[in-house]
Design a protein around this motif. Structure first.
Motif, PDB file in Angstrom:
ATOM      1  N   GLU A 199      38.643  39.436  34.151  1.00 27.57           N
ATOM      2  CA  GLU A 199      37.866  40.592  34.144  1.00 27.57           C
ATOM      3  C   GLU A 199      36.163  40.506  34.071  1.00 27.57           C
ATOM      4  N   ARG A 248      33.479  46.523  38.353  1.00 30.26           N
ATOM      5  CA  ARG A 248      34.099  45.595  37.436  1.00 30.26           C
ATOM      6  C   ARG A 248      35.369  45.119  38.371  1.00 30.26           C
ATOM      7  N   THR A 252      38.729  43.253  38.526  1.00 27.27           N
ATOM      8  CA  THR A 252      39.913  43.194  37.827  1.00 27.27           C
ATOM      9  C   THR A 252      41.065  42.524  38.709  1.00 27.27           C
ATOM     10  N   GLU A 253      42.161  42.438  37.854  1.00 29.19           N
ATOM     11  CA  GLU A 253      43.326  41.978  38.558  1.00 29.19           C
ATOM     12  C   GLU A 253      43.732  43.097  39.817  1.00 29.19           C
ATOM     13  N   GLN A 288      36.963  47.848  40.290  1.00 34.29           N
ATOM     14  CA  GLN A 288      37.097  49.450  39.600  1.00 34.29           C
ATOM     15  C   GLN A 288      35.672  49.704  39.322  1.00 34.29           C
TER      16      GLN A 288
END
Length: 116
Positions: free
Chosen positions: A32, A49, A51-52, A56
């Motif tokens: 992240e 962000r 992220t996996e 986001q």
């Protein structure tokens, strides 16, 4: 020059492409990180962000608005952003050709190259 709306859609496409990567590979290669994407010809920045679960908390701002420094910074023109999102432009070639500027730690670069 692509519009701001087209750039928003391009960010969404990139997020969707991240989700197409096998979940095990995403866990392995994505840590992240905060990201800011500067669209140079529109004087706009997208803060988000990585992220996996894709990109986001995407927030748009002007380049003159103050913000915290992100862990990964990307600068690109609107047309190149759209072309990258549609896979019409290779990220590595664009970066080495000076069309995309990337500001990230060496470790982040090594992780991200696995996904590109």
């Amino acid at each position: 020059m692509a519009s701001l709306e087209e750039c928003r859609a391009a960010v969404g496409k990139v997020s969707e492409r991240i989700l197409e990567v096998d979940p095990a590979d995403r866990r392995k290669h994505i840590a992240e990180r905060t990201v800011n994407l500067t669209v140079t010809d529109l004087d706009a920045v997208f803060d988000m962000r990585l992220t996996e679960d894709g990109l986001q908390d995407v927030v748009e701002r002007g380049t003159d608005a103050a913000a915290r420094r992100a862990q990964v910074g990307i600068s690109v023109s609107s047309d190149d952003l759209v072309a990258l999102s549609e896979d019409r432009l290779d990220f590595a070639k664009a970066m080495f050709g000076g069309r995309v500027k990337l500001d990230a730690s060496f470790g982040d670069l090594m992780r991200l190259r696995k996904l590109l």
